[in-house]
Design a protein around this motif. Structure first.
Motif, PDB file in Angstrom:
ATOM      1  N   PHE A  72       0.813  -1.211   0.000  1.00  0.00           N
ATOM      2  CA  PHE A  72       0.000   0.000   0.000  1.00  0.00           C
ATOM      3  C   PHE A  72       0.853   1.271   0.000  1.00  0.00           C
ATOM      4  CE2 PHE A  72      -2.977  -2.721   2.814  1.00  0.00           C
ATOM      5  CZ  PHE A  72      -3.338  -3.491   1.720  1.00  0.00           C
ATOM      6  N   LEU A  73       2.172   1.105   0.163  1.00  0.00           N
ATOM      7  CA  LEU A  73       3.081   2.247   0.236  1.00  0.00           C
ATOM      8  C   LEU A  73       3.842   2.428  -1.071  1.00  0.00           C
ATOM      9  CD1 LEU A  73       4.554   1.690   3.814  1.00  0.00           C
ATOM     10  CD2 LEU A  73       2.589   3.110   3.150  1.00  0.00           C
ATOM     11  N   ASP A  74       4.298   3.636  -1.313  1.00  0.00           N
ATOM     12  CA  ASP A  74       5.140   3.933  -2.471  1.00  0.00           C
ATOM     13  C   ASP A  74       6.422   3.106  -2.353  1.00  0.00           C
ATOM     14  OD1 ASP A  74       7.015   5.038  -4.269  1.00  0.00           O
ATOM     15  OD2 ASP A  74       6.163   7.040  -4.065  1.00  0.00           O
ATOM     16  N   PRO A  75       6.737   2.243  -3.322  1.00  0.00           N
ATOM     17  CA  PRO A  75       7.927   1.396  -3.208  1.00  0.00           C
ATOM     18  C   PRO A  75       9.224   2.186  -3.148  1.00  0.00           C
ATOM     19  CG  PRO A  75       6.988   1.246  -5.412  1.00  0.00           C
ATOM     20  CD  PRO A  75       6.003   1.993  -4.570  1.00  0.00           C
ATOM     21  N   ASN A  76       9.199   3.435  -3.589  1.00  0.00           N
ATOM     22  CA  ASN A  76      10.402   4.262  -3.565  1.00  0.00           C
ATOM     23  C   ASN A  76      10.446   5.223  -2.384  1.00  0.00           C
ATOM     24  OD1 ASN A  76      11.382   3.218  -6.103  1.00  0.00           O
ATOM     25  ND2 ASN A  76       9.777   4.447  -7.099  1.00  0.00           N
ATOM     26  N   ASP A  77       9.345   5.293  -1.626  1.00  0.00           N
ATOM     27  CA  ASP A  77       9.274   6.219  -0.509  1.00  0.00           C
ATOM     28  C   ASP A  77       8.202   5.746   0.471  1.00  0.00           C
ATOM     29  OD1 ASP A  77       9.155   8.287   1.288  1.00  0.00           O
ATOM     30  OD2 ASP A  77       8.490   9.815  -0.147  1.00  0.00           O
ATOM     31  N   ASN A  78       8.628   5.012   1.499  1.00  0.00           N
ATOM     32  CA  ASN A  78       7.673   4.436   2.438  1.00  0.00           C
ATOM     33  C   ASN A  78       7.003   5.464   3.336  1.00  0.00           C
ATOM     34  OD1 ASN A  78       8.062   1.898   1.467  1.00  0.00           O
ATOM     35  ND2 ASN A  78       9.097   1.078   3.261  1.00  0.00           N
ATOM     36  N   SER A  79       7.370   6.736   3.191  1.00  0.00           N
ATOM     37  CA  SER A  79       6.679   7.767   3.954  1.00  0.00           C
ATOM     38  C   SER A  79       5.396   8.223   3.253  1.00  0.00           C
ATOM     39  CB  SER A  79       7.587   8.991   4.165  1.00  0.00           C
ATOM     40  OG  SER A  79       7.778   9.699   2.948  1.00  0.00           O
ATOM     41  N   ARG A  80       5.117   7.666   2.050  1.00  0.00           N
ATOM     42  CA  ARG A  80       3.925   8.015   1.290  1.00  0.00           C
ATOM     43  C   ARG A  80       3.160   6.751   0.921  1.00  0.00           C
ATOM     44  NH1 ARG A  80       3.749  13.231   2.259  1.00  0.00           N
ATOM     45  NH2 ARG A  80       2.257  13.496   0.530  1.00  0.00           N
ATOM     46  N   THR A  81       1.846   6.878   0.805  1.00  0.00           N
ATOM     47  CA  THR A  81       1.061   5.774   0.276  1.00  0.00           C
ATOM     48  C   THR A  81       1.278   5.674  -1.229  1.00  0.00           C
ATOM     49  OG1 THR A  81      -0.912   7.052  -0.264  1.00  0.00           O
ATOM     50  CG2 THR A  81      -0.711   6.248   2.019  1.00  0.00           C
ATOM     51  N   ILE A  82       0.738   4.614  -1.803  1.00  0.00           N
ATOM     52  CA  ILE A  82       0.889   4.399  -3.242  1.00  0.00           C
ATOM     53  C   ILE A  82       0.247   5.546  -4.023  1.00  0.00           C
ATOM     54  CG2 ILE A  82      -1.233   3.043  -3.576  1.00  0.00           C
ATOM     55  CD1 ILE A  82       2.187   2.049  -4.981  1.00  0.00           C
ATOM     56  N   GLU A  83      -0.736   6.230  -3.387  1.00  0.00           N
ATOM     57  CA  GLU A  83      -1.391   7.365  -4.039  1.00  0.00           C
ATOM     58  C   GLU A  83      -0.672   8.689  -3.813  1.00  0.00           C
ATOM     59  OE1 GLU A  83      -4.408   4.364  -2.528  1.00  0.00           O
ATOM     60  OE2 GLU A  83      -2.806   5.564  -1.609  1.00  0.00           O
ATOM     61  N   GLY A  84       0.349   8.687  -2.928  1.00  0.00           N
ATOM     62  CA  GLY A  84       1.085   9.910  -2.650  1.00  0.00           C
ATOM     63  C   GLY A  84       0.671  10.634  -1.382  1.00  0.00           C
ATOM     64  N   TYR A  85      -0.242  10.052  -0.594  1.00  0.00           N
ATOM     65  CA  TYR A  85      -0.634  10.651   0.686  1.00  0.00           C
ATOM     66  C   TYR A  85       0.366  10.285   1.774  1.00  0.00           C
ATOM     67  CZ  TYR A  85      -5.145  11.049  -1.722  1.00  0.00           C
ATOM     68  OH  TYR A  85      -6.143  11.336  -2.626  1.00  0.00           O
ATOM     69  N   PRO A  86       0.352  10.997   2.905  1.00  0.00           N
ATOM     70  CA  PRO A  86       1.215  10.584   4.016  1.00  0.00           C
ATOM     71  C   PRO A  86       0.908   9.144   4.439  1.00  0.00           C
ATOM     72  CG  PRO A  86       0.305  12.765   4.420  1.00  0.00           C
ATOM     73  CD  PRO A  86      -0.393  12.242   3.206  1.00  0.00           C
ATOM     74  N   ALA A  87       1.945   8.366   4.702  1.00  0.00           N
ATOM     75  CA  ALA A  87       1.777   6.975   5.133  1.00  0.00           C
ATOM     76  C   ALA A  87       0.998   6.921   6.441  1.00  0.00           C
ATOM     77  CB  ALA A  87       3.136   6.316   5.306  1.00  0.00           C
ATOM     78  N   PRO A  88       0.345   5.773   6.724  1.00  0.00           N
ATOM     79  CA  PRO A  88      -0.482   5.674   7.945  1.00  0.00           C
ATOM     80  C   PRO A  88       0.295   6.034   9.212  1.00  0.00           C
ATOM     81  CG  PRO A  88      -0.912   3.806   6.506  1.00  0.00           C
ATOM     82  CD  PRO A  88       0.247   4.548   5.909  1.00  0.00           C
ATOM     83  N   ARG A  89      -0.284   6.940   9.930  1.00  0.00           N
ATOM     84  CA  ARG A  89       0.229   7.403  11.218  1.00  0.00           C
ATOM     85  C   ARG A  89      -0.920   7.241  12.200  1.00  0.00           C
ATOM     86  NH1 ARG A  89       4.272  10.845  12.544  1.00  0.00           N
ATOM     87  NH2 ARG A  89       4.097  11.988  14.510  1.00  0.00           N
ATOM     88  N   ARG A  90      -0.694   6.568  13.329  1.00  0.00           N
ATOM     89  CA  ARG A  90      -1.800   6.214  14.201  1.00  0.00           C
ATOM     90  C   ARG A  90      -1.644   6.908  15.553  1.00  0.00           C
ATOM     91  NH1 ARG A  90      -4.184   1.979  11.216  1.00  0.00           N
ATOM     92  NH2 ARG A  90      -5.825   1.819  12.800  1.00  0.00           N
ATOM     93  N   ALA A  91      -2.795   7.333  16.076  1.00  0.00           N
ATOM     94  CA  ALA A  91      -2.822   7.999  17.378  1.00  0.00           C
ATOM     95  C   ALA A  91      -3.801   7.285  18.299  1.00  0.00           C
ATOM     96  CB  ALA A  91      -3.226   9.456  17.214  1.00  0.00           C
TER      97      ALA A  91
END
Length: 330
Positions: free
Chosen positions: A306-325
């Motif tokens: 579900f993450l950008d294979p070149n940047d795990n800080s982004r989802t595959i769509e380019g949104y911020p990767a899941p951050r949970r609170a």
């Protein structure tokens, strides 16, 4: 009285009896007709097969129980043939998403390491001893067993997922009677519950971002609590201030049912707006790949896909990767 299930199992009868003996027996007025209607009209096409697998699990008296990070039921005299039968039947209930479990030597390595989440939540929820605790969107019920470990008197799981219900019943099948009588699951949604105002603590973990109307959902959670009760809310958030909210496009992390992702500050603001007090974010961080991944018990795509294979800080769509609170509110 509830009758006529697709296969004979007594879970609803036992749970309705528990409601009748609880401090809130008036819940039966709405609950019993809802379950009767569910039994007549709402079954998933595979439910009969799932429940048949649960029925066929062998009855084995446990010699050791642990409601720790891996929820474990053991009999040290179990035979290899019994163990193989258990594994085969439990695999009929795949995919297993929330856990892990170890049932008589069969280790269910679930997609989510839900114990990671519980380790973030548990230090902040206080003593649950003697409490009636609800988990809205409880999945297979892993956290229900952890709530019992934390001292809850009764735990009430609410989730419309029928495979989740079958998985919960499979785990419950192996538990001793004393624990079975304190753990309950109803295949309903929060819209079925109404303003019960009866639970001491309500958990909602991993649900908010799936709701089309998050403010209404927070109000519904509040209406489940007795006066002075506690909400434990765990959800995906973004970084930002009180007015920052992400509204994804068609998908977020390949999920189509994600509607609103607020910052933790915005979420706390929403909670105060609907009437919660003493609102505190007690934990926040990025979801690691070790917490959600494909396994032999969940063979589909998972977080890494579900993450950008070149940047795990982004989802595959380019949104911020899941951050949970984790937010606690009174």
């Amino acid at each position: 009285m509830i009758k006529g299930s697709l296969v004979q199992f007594s879970a609803f009868q036992d749970d309705l009896s528990a409601v009748a003996q609880s401090p809130f027996p008036e819940w039966l007025v709405s609950l019993a007709p809802q379950l009767e209607n569910w039994l007549k009209t709402q079954q998933h096409g595979e439910l009969k097969a799932w429940l048949k697998s649960v029925e066929q699990l062998p009855l084995i008296t446990p010699t050791e129980i642990s409601l720790g990070d891996t929820v474990t039921v053991t009999n040290n005299q179990i035979q290899p043939g019994q163990q193989a039968r258990i594994e085969g039947l439990l695999k009929q209930l795949m995919p297993w998403r929330k856990g892990p479990f170890d049932l008589h030597g069969v280790h269910i390595d679930t997609e989510w390491r839900s114990d990671f989440k519980w380790q973030r939540v548990a230090p902040h929820i206080g003593d649950l001893s003697g409490q009636h605790v609800a988990d809205i969107g409880c999945g297979s019920g892993y956290h229900l067993w952890r709530m019992l470990e934390q001292g809850a008197e009764h735990v009430w799981g609410i989730d419309p997922g029928q495979l989740f219900m079958a998985q919960f019943l499979a785990v419950k099948h192996f538990m001793p009677k004393e624990l079975q009588q304190r753990a309950h699951f109803f295949p309903l949604g929060i819209d079925d519950l109404g303003p019960l105002q009866c639970f001491d603590t309500v958990f909602s973990m991993g649900v908010l971002y799936h709701r089309r109307s998050p403010i209404d959902f927070l109000s519904q959670l509040k209406q489940l609590l007795r006066p002075g009760g506690q909400l434990v809310l765990e959800t995906i958030v973004i970084e930002g201030g009180e007015q920052d909210v992400l509204v994804p496009g068609q998908t977020y992390g390949k999920m189509r049912n994600v509607w609103f992702i607020p910052s933790s500050k915005a979420l706390m603001h929403w909670l105060r707006r609907v009437g919660f007090k003493q609102v505190e974010c007690v934990d926040e961080g990025v979801t690691e790949l070790a917490e959600q991944r494909a396994t032999a018990w969940m063979e589909g795509q998972s977080l890494a896909d579900f993450l950008d294979p070149n940047d795990n800080s982004r989802t595959i769509e380019g949104y911020p990767a899941p951050r949970r609170a984790v937010i606690i509110a009174k």
